[in-house]
Design a protein around this motif. Structure first.
Motif, PDB file in Angstrom:
ATOM      1  N   THR A 289       4.541   0.788   0.392  1.00 40.08           N
ATOM      2  CA  THR A 289       3.590   1.655   1.101  1.00 40.08           C
ATOM      3  C   THR A 289       2.201   1.045   1.107  1.00 40.08           C
ATOM      4  O   THR A 289       1.500   1.048   2.133  1.00 40.08           O
ATOM      5  CB  THR A 289       3.548   3.043   0.438  1.00 40.08           C
ATOM      6  N   GLN A 290       1.782   0.494  -0.025  1.00 44.98           N
ATOM      7  CA  GLN A 290       0.460  -0.137  -0.115  1.00 44.98           C
ATOM      8  C   GLN A 290       0.378  -1.371   0.772  1.00 44.98           C
ATOM      9  O   GLN A 290      -0.643  -1.620   1.431  1.00 44.98           O
ATOM     10  CB  GLN A 290       0.157  -0.506  -1.567  1.00 44.98           C
ATOM     11  N   THR A 293      -0.015  -0.252   4.291  1.00 43.00           N
ATOM     12  CA  THR A 293      -1.384   0.233   4.489  1.00 43.00           C
ATOM     13  C   THR A 293      -2.347  -0.923   4.716  1.00 43.00           C
ATOM     14  O   THR A 293      -3.233  -0.850   5.585  1.00 43.00           O
ATOM     15  CB  THR A 293      -1.841   1.060   3.278  1.00 43.00           C
ATOM     16  N   ASP A 297      -1.413   0.046   9.009  1.00 38.85           N
ATOM     17  CA  ASP A 297      -2.371   1.145   8.906  1.00 38.85           C
ATOM     18  C   ASP A 297      -1.739   2.286   8.125  1.00 38.85           C
ATOM     19  O   ASP A 297      -0.561   2.238   7.757  1.00 38.85           O
ATOM     20  CB  ASP A 297      -2.830   1.622  10.294  1.00 38.85           C
ATOM     21  N   GLU A 298      -2.540   3.335   7.867  1.00 35.25           N
ATOM     22  CA  GLU A 298      -2.061   4.465   7.073  1.00 35.25           C
ATOM     23  C   GLU A 298      -0.987   5.251   7.793  1.00 35.25           C
ATOM     24  O   GLU A 298      -0.105   5.845   7.155  1.00 35.25           O
ATOM     25  CB  GLU A 298      -3.230   5.391   6.709  1.00 35.25           C
ATOM     26  N   ALA A 301       2.237   3.590   7.102  1.00 33.64           N
ATOM     27  CA  ALA A 301       2.567   3.804   5.689  1.00 33.64           C
ATOM     28  C   ALA A 301       3.079   5.221   5.475  1.00 33.64           C
ATOM     29  O   ALA A 301       4.032   5.450   4.714  1.00 33.64           O
ATOM     30  CB  ALA A 301       1.333   3.543   4.823  1.00 33.64           C
ATOM     31  N   ARG A 302       2.452   6.203   6.138  1.00 26.66           N
ATOM     32  CA  ARG A 302       2.857   7.600   6.006  1.00 26.66           C
ATOM     33  C   ARG A 302       4.280   7.794   6.527  1.00 26.66           C
ATOM     34  O   ARG A 302       5.086   8.489   5.899  1.00 26.66           O
ATOM     35  CB  ARG A 302       1.876   8.486   6.776  1.00 26.66           C
ATOM     36  N   LEU A 324      -2.022  10.328   1.380  1.00 31.90           N
ATOM     37  CA  LEU A 324      -2.042   9.806   2.754  1.00 31.90           C
ATOM     38  C   LEU A 324      -2.286  10.921   3.766  1.00 31.90           C
ATOM     39  O   LEU A 324      -3.040  10.761   4.732  1.00 31.90           O
ATOM     40  CB  LEU A 324      -0.724   9.088   3.069  1.00 31.90           C
TER      41      LEU A 324
END
Length: 390
Positions: A289-290, A293, A297-298, A301-302, A324
């Motif tokens: 996930t990191q 990100t 982008d977030e 990742a979300r 997030l």
């Protein structure tokens, strides 16, 4: 209390037998007058559940001779287990002071006294007694086992290695894993003293001692990172994970750092994808996930973490998902998510992250040696599926 009563019953029986024997030797009248009242007084304390008073009576009643030594040894051991170390020490010192005590029984008393000193934290005295037993060639295995404990408490790692070498032929279990950690401890001392060359040699010995040990590889990776040799560090860290896949969460921060320095986080993501699922720690999903990100982008990742939490829900994953989602523009949703975040953080703080595979000891941080059973390399991070089963 039950343990105390069970051991005092044979003590009382031994006292009665001794009284009868003294009666035959000195005459019934004198024995009845001097010994029997004390014996029955001890029994009375025992029946009235006053074991401490009963102990005092029986210890005074029993003279130390070849027929009562075992009783004194048992009482001293009982005192030590109950935490009354000073009383245990007095009993065992009294035994050793008897010049007529047979050598085998004196050796047993020395062993017990050494264990008393260990329990009291008097490691130098305990060490001297165990070394004396080794010289006497009596109770050698027990003496060496206890010496190994003493030296570990004193952090005398070279003595640990020497003692382990002497102990290995006397036991069935190999001590290669323990020796590997002893070399690692010496390497850490060398690094603190600025002696990198010696540390490197010690870590090579540590790695050669036990093929299962991941600690030398991790320490070698740290040394490579300090020299800006990230490729070597990555190779060593991945070797450690190959030896023990459950160690991956411990090396993830270093892997992330190395791949960042090389500007190659996508390669790390491809590597970590192999470990998703299969009961692996949620740290792998959070690391990916990191990476998403930082490299995308977030939003991406979300999406990834939402899918992962649907398949393998965990508190840590939920906490990250809340963070997030908290960046979304909807103010009400943000407040709700931040409120949930507080509760999840509290739940996580109350749950130990590590557990010893041998004795079950739980801790919030990784210990190379279990503080409870003193096993080396037995503490691992708990995955959340494991926590649910316990």
């Amino acid at each position: 209390m039950q343990e105390l009563l069970w051991i005092l019953l044979p003590v009382a029986a031994a006292s009665g037998w001794w009284a009868a024997k003294r009666s035959m030797a000195k005459g019934c009248e004198e024995a009845d007058r001097l010994t029997t009242p004390a014996y029955f007084r001890g029994l009375n304390y025992l029946l009235n559940e006053e074991p401490d008073k009963a102990i005092d009576v029986f210890v005074q009643l029993l003279e130390v001779d070849s027929e009562t030594v075992e009783t004194h040894l048992a009482l001293g051991s009982l005192f030590r287990r109950r935490g009354e170390v000073e009383r245990a020490i007095r009993i065992h010192q009294n035994l050793i002071a008897r010049p007529a005590l047979p050598q085998e029984q004196r050796a047993q008393a020395l062993l017990e006294l050494g264990m008393d000193y260990m329990r009291a934290g008097l490691y130098d005295r305990a060490e001297n007694l165990f070394l004396e037993l080794k010289e006497m060639k009596l109770h050698v295995r027990k003496a060496l086992e206890n010496l190994l404990i003493v030296y570990q408490q004193e952090k005398d790692w070279r003595s640990c290695l020497k003692t382990a070498e002497e102990l290995a032929p006397l036991i069935d279990e190999p001590l290669s894993l323990e020796c590997s950690h002893f070399y690692c401890e010496l390497a850490e001392e060398a690094l603190r003293n600025g002696n990198r060359d010696n540390a490197g040699k010690l870590l090579k010995k540590a790695a050669s001692m036990d093929a299962r040990s991941v600690r030398p590889l991790h320490m070698q990776a740290h040394m490579a990172m300090e020299q800006e040799d990230c490729n070597s560090a990555i190779r060593l860290l991945r070797q450690a994970v190959k030896k023990d896949s459950y160690y991956l969460p411990e090396v993830l921060p270093d892997l992330m750092e190395c791949y960042r320095r090389l500007s190659d986080l996508p390669a790390l993501r491809a590597y970590l994808q192999e470990f998703l699922g299969n009961g692996m720690d949620v740290a792998v999903a959070l690391a990916i996930t990191q990476i998403i990100t930082e490299t995308e982008d977030e939003t991406a990742a979300r999406v990834f973490l939402s899918k992962e939490m649907h398949l393998h829900p965990t508190l840590k994953g939920l906490l990250r998902l809340i963070e997030l989602n908290a960046s979304l523009p909807d103010i009400q949703a943000e407040q709700m998510l931040l409120s949930m975040k507080t509760h999840v953080e509290q739940l996580l703080a109350e749950r130990p992250a590590y557990q010893c595979r041998k004795c079950g000891f739980m801790a919030n941080t990784l210990h190379w040696q279990c503080p409870s059973c003193r096993s080396w390399g037995s503490i691992r991070r708990k995955s959340e599926p494991e926590e649910k089963q316990t």
